[in-house]
Design a protein around this motif. Structure first.
Motif, PDB file in Angstrom:
ATOM      1  N   GLN A  82       0.805  -1.220   0.000  1.00 19.64           N
ATOM      2  CA  GLN A  82       0.000   0.000   0.000  1.00 19.64           C
ATOM      3  C   GLN A  82       0.840   1.273   0.000  1.00 19.64           C
ATOM      4  N   ILE A  83       2.153   1.144  -0.126  1.00 13.95           N
ATOM      5  CA  ILE A  83       2.979   2.354  -0.203  1.00 13.95           C
ATOM      6  C   ILE A  83       3.748   2.446  -1.517  1.00 13.95           C
ATOM      7  N   VAL A  84       3.468   1.542  -2.448  1.00 14.77           N
ATOM      8  CA  VAL A  84       4.037   1.676  -3.782  1.00 14.77           C
ATOM      9  C   VAL A  84       3.616   3.038  -4.349  1.00 14.77           C
ATOM     10  N   ALA A  85       4.547   3.715  -5.004  1.00 14.08           N
ATOM     11  CA  ALA A  85       4.267   5.025  -5.606  1.00 14.08           C
ATOM     12  C   ALA A  85       3.947   6.077  -4.551  1.00 14.08           C
ATOM     13  N   SER A  86       4.609   5.986  -3.398  1.00 17.56           N
ATOM     14  CA  SER A  86       4.558   7.066  -2.426  1.00 17.56           C
ATOM     15  C   SER A  86       5.677   8.051  -2.755  1.00 17.56           C
ATOM     16  N   TRP A  87       5.320   9.324  -2.814  1.00  8.93           N
ATOM     17  CA  TRP A  87       6.285  10.342  -3.227  1.00  8.93           C
ATOM     18  C   TRP A  87       7.552  10.204  -2.394  1.00  8.93           C
ATOM     19  N   GLY A  88       8.700  10.111  -3.064  1.00 10.59           N
ATOM     20  CA  GLY A  88       9.876   9.583  -2.391  1.00 10.59           C
ATOM     21  C   GLY A  88      10.951  10.575  -2.064  1.00 10.59           C
ATOM     22  N   SER A  89      11.701  10.208  -1.046  1.00 13.21           N
ATOM     23  CA  SER A  89      13.007  10.784  -0.771  1.00 13.21           C
ATOM     24  C   SER A  89      13.997   9.664  -1.022  1.00 13.21           C
ATOM     25  N   GLN A  90      15.160   9.731  -0.415  1.00 11.55           N
ATOM     26  CA  GLN A  90      16.089   8.618  -0.545  1.00 11.55           C
ATOM     27  C   GLN A  90      15.854   7.608   0.562  1.00 11.55           C
ATOM     28  N   LEU A  91      16.656   6.549   0.566  1.00  9.49           N
ATOM     29  CA  LEU A  91      16.347   5.325   1.289  1.00  9.49           C
ATOM     30  C   LEU A  91      15.955   5.533   2.746  1.00  9.49           C
ATOM     31  N   LEU A  92      16.815   6.131   3.563  1.00  7.67           N
ATOM     32  CA  LEU A  92      16.568   6.144   5.005  1.00  7.67           C
ATOM     33  C   LEU A  92      15.335   6.975   5.357  1.00  7.67           C
ATOM     34  N   ASP A  93      15.148   8.110   4.692  1.00  2.98           N
ATOM     35  CA  ASP A  93      13.949   8.905   4.928  1.00  2.98           C
ATOM     36  C   ASP A  93      12.706   8.168   4.448  1.00  2.98           C
ATOM     37  N   TRP A  94      12.831   7.450   3.341  1.00  6.21           N
ATOM     38  CA  TRP A  94      11.681   6.706   2.807  1.00  6.21           C
ATOM     39  C   TRP A  94      11.251   5.605   3.781  1.00  6.21           C
ATOM     40  N   LEU A  95      12.222   4.927   4.373  1.00  3.17           N
ATOM     41  CA  LEU A  95      11.902   3.901   5.366  1.00  3.17           C
ATOM     42  C   LEU A  95      11.130   4.495   6.544  1.00  3.17           C
ATOM     43  N   ASN A  96      11.633   5.595   7.064  1.00  2.00           N
ATOM     44  CA  ASN A  96      10.997   6.201   8.236  1.00  2.00           C
ATOM     45  C   ASN A  96       9.653   6.841   7.905  1.00  2.00           C
ATOM     46  N   GLY A  97       9.544   7.423   6.719  1.00  4.39           N
ATOM     47  CA  GLY A  97       8.320   8.123   6.374  1.00  4.39           C
ATOM     48  C   GLY A  97       7.186   7.230   5.906  1.00  4.39           C
ATOM     49  N   TYR A  98       7.528   6.118   5.245  1.00  2.40           N
ATOM     50  CA  TYR A  98       6.501   5.275   4.641  1.00  2.40           C
ATOM     51  C   TYR A  98       6.543   3.820   5.106  1.00  2.40           C
ATOM     52  N   THR A  99       7.742   3.228   5.054  1.00  5.45           N
ATOM     53  CA  THR A  99       7.837   1.783   5.249  1.00  5.45           C
ATOM     54  C   THR A  99       7.454   1.366   6.665  1.00  5.45           C
ATOM     55  N   PHE A 100       8.090   1.969   7.646  1.00  4.77           N
ATOM     56  CA  PHE A 100       7.858   1.516   9.015  1.00  4.77           C
ATOM     57  C   PHE A 100       6.413   1.741   9.468  1.00  4.77           C
ATOM     58  N   PRO A 101       5.775   2.898   9.172  1.00  7.60           N
ATOM     59  CA  PRO A 101       4.357   3.030   9.534  1.00  7.60           C
ATOM     60  C   PRO A 101       3.464   1.987   8.859  1.00  7.60           C
ATOM     61  N   ALA A 102       3.740   1.686   7.587  1.00  8.15           N
ATOM     62  CA  ALA A 102       2.928   0.680   6.891  1.00  8.15           C
ATOM     63  C   ALA A 102       3.123  -0.701   7.508  1.00  8.15           C
ATOM     64  N   GLU A 103       4.361  -1.044   7.805  1.00  9.18           N
ATOM     65  CA  GLU A 103       4.635  -2.383   8.342  1.00  9.18           C
ATOM     66  C   GLU A 103       4.084  -2.555   9.751  1.00  9.18           C
ATOM     67  N   ALA A 104       3.931  -1.466  10.504  1.00  7.27           N
ATOM     68  CA  ALA A 104       3.369  -1.569  11.854  1.00  7.27           C
ATOM     69  C   ALA A 104       1.952  -2.133  11.821  1.00  7.27           C
ATOM     70  N   GLU A 105       1.228  -1.888  10.740  1.00  5.77           N
ATOM     71  CA  GLU A 105      -0.158  -2.360  10.645  1.00  5.77           C
ATOM     72  C   GLU A 105      -0.246  -3.878  10.553  1.00  5.77           C
ATOM     73  N   TYR A 106       0.865  -4.542  10.252  1.00  7.92           N
ATOM     74  CA  TYR A 106       0.832  -5.992  10.081  1.00  7.92           C
ATOM     75  C   TYR A 106       0.898  -6.749  11.398  1.00  7.92           C
ATOM     76  N   ALA A 107       0.883  -6.023  12.492  1.00  9.87           N
ATOM     77  CA  ALA A 107       0.652  -6.676  13.791  1.00  9.87           C
ATOM     78  C   ALA A 107      -0.773  -7.212  13.866  1.00  9.87           C
ATOM     79  N   ASN A 108      -1.655  -6.642  13.063  1.00  7.16           N
ATOM     80  CA  ASN A 108      -3.044  -7.087  12.982  1.00  7.16           C
ATOM     81  C   ASN A 108      -3.116  -8.265  12.014  1.00  7.16           C
ATOM     82  N   ALA A 109      -3.386  -9.459  12.538  1.00  7.91           N
ATOM     83  CA  ALA A 109      -3.370 -10.670  11.722  1.00  7.91           C
ATOM     84  C   ALA A 109      -4.420 -10.630  10.615  1.00  7.91           C
ATOM     85  N   GLN A 110      -5.590 -10.024  10.883  1.00  9.26           N
ATOM     86  CA  GLN A 110      -6.627  -9.946   9.857  1.00  9.26           C
ATOM     87  C   GLN A 110      -6.183  -9.059   8.701  1.00  9.26           C
TER      88      GLN A 110
END
Length: 433
Positions: A82-110
């Motif tokens: 759900q974060i494909v094509a999120s307006w980007g910066s470079q790697l480390l900022d992209w991880l903090n801005g998009y990746t980690f918040p998205a991955e936090a939602e996967y604590a929900n098994a459903q």
């Protein structure tokens, strides 16, 4: 189970073509057949010969489309759909801005299971039948993906991401819990059906030495598992790794020093490498994985395919969703071609299609199972329409050879060029016309 006989133009590779004249490297049959039974390929070749062994088989006529082995994606992030094509910066900022918040939602098994279904649909819609996937830090995300793939009898190599520092608490484990959760998942899934486990430390920045020590112990206890991580994608990443591991000779030495290098190791990106690192990969048989659309999107750099190959290193190729911008291995080849062009390196289209089929299967040590249409291999087949769009159709009017046609598909194709995908002999999408 009823036999299924596919009819169409058949292309399969025997080894990597040296160029367009290397016709011994592949078989191309204008009127070919692929016979499938119980999830395996029983035979492929000339249609009349294959049909002679196909008593009472269901015939599916895909002419004039092209039948090939299903595509193999060696590096993709399941929780980033759900974060494909999120307006980007470079790697480390992209991880903090998009990746980690998205991955936090996967604590929900459903949520994880719902996304697993959509993820697998997207793969097969684009012709991908095998993937090597990062899950989130939560064991439930790996459970969801393995369960979904198992329901489809789809070959999946995946692992729970291990990361115990330099990220929000919601996506952190500990050195011990990362080990324990991974071990339990290995016992549950590795070798179950078509599943294999990939031990998955995200990268050196997000793992403490203690975590990597336990990761190495896990790899030693399960030597038939894969290992996947990231290496030298971005200059800031390399500099931060050097600060965190001041005693390491270089970035790769962080993994090497913890026993994480070998023929089953997949190193995403591997762009900015030192001479010693290249030598270590050649010596250990570890595999860099080229992620062209991601490298362009994040402005990371240019992958030196020819330089690594000249050292005897076998590279994989992958989408790297979600910094990668397409699920299509065709579009991955498109952008890969351009990156290599910038370095005066040529990617001939026959080698390109070998790369996303048998080539990636060889990287995995699975060419006896996937990546070809050989008898006895798993019945993962893609059906390609080289006239799928109006632009492709008008271009194809001038295509004179198989290489011409494949290059049109490579450069202009996407999911619309995939008329059908078979996973273990079962069709996955409605055929387009």
């Amino acid at each position: 189970m009823t036999d299924t006989l596919l009819r169409g133009r058949v292309l399969t590779f025997h080894y990597e073509p040296a160029g367009p004249e290397d016709s011994d490297a592949y078989s191309y049959i204008e009127d070919g057949g692929v016979l499938m039974r119980d999830g395996l390929i029983v035979g492929s070749g000339d249609y009349e010969s294959v049909a002679a062994d196909a008593v009472d088989a269901e015939l599916i006529d895909h002419r004039p489309y092209l039948l090939m082995a299903g595509f193999i994606d060696l590096h993709i992030h399941f929780p980033q759909v759900q974060i494909v094509a999120s307006w980007g910066s470079q790697l480390l900022d992209w991880l903090n801005g998009y990746t980690f918040p998205a991955e936090a939602e996967y604590a929900n098994a459903q949520h994880a299971r719902a996304m697993a279904g959509r993820f697998c649909d997207l793969l097969t819609d684009h012709g991908t039948t095998t993937a090597v996937a990062f899950c989130s830090v939560h064991a439930s995300s790996a459970e969801a993906l393995f369960s979904e793939a198992d329901d489809r009898n789809m070959r999946m190599i995946a692992g729970k991401t291990m990361m115990d520092r330099n990220a929000p608490d919601a996506v952190l484990d500990t050195a011990q819990s990362g080990y324990d959760d991974s071990k339990a998942l290995i016992e549950r899934w590795h070798g179950t059906g078509r599943a294999s486990y990939a031990i998955t430390p995200r990268f050196a920045i997000t793992s403490t030495p203690e975590q990597l020590e336990l990761t190495g112990a896990l790899a030693g206890e399960h030597p038939d598992c894969y290992i996947q991580t990231h290496l030298s994608e971005n200059h800031d990443e390399i500099a931060f790794t050097s600060e965190l591991y001041p005693d390491a000779r270089d970035y790769l030495d962080v993994y090497e020093g913890h026993g994480l290098l070998g023929p089953n190791t997949l190193l995403g990106h591997a762009i900015h490498l030192k001479e010693r690192e290249i030598g270590a990969m050649a010596e250990t048989g570890a595999h860099p994985v080229f992620c062209p659309t991601s490298n362009l999107f994040l402005g990371s750099g240019l992958f030196d395919d020819a330089g690594l190959r000249a050292r005897g290193i076998q590279n994989g190729i992958a989408t790297d969703i979600g910094a990668g911008t397409s699920y299509s291995m065709l579009q991955t080849l498109n952008e890969g071609y351009k990156i290599l062009q910038l370095q005066d390196q040529k990617l001939h289209t026959l080698r390109a299609f070998h790369w996303i089929t048998r080539g990636n299967a060889e990287v995995l040590g699975m060419a006896d199972k996937i990546g070809t249409l050989d008898a006895g291999t798993e019945a993962d087949v893609v059906v390609m329409n080289s006239r799928a769009t109006s632009a492709m159709d008008v271009r194809m009017d001038c295509a004179k050879t198989l290489s011409d046609e494949l290059f049109v598909v490579q450069m202009m194709g996407d999911d619309r060029a995939i008329a059908q995908t078979y996973v273990s002999g079962v069709p996955q999408k409605k055929e387009t016309t």
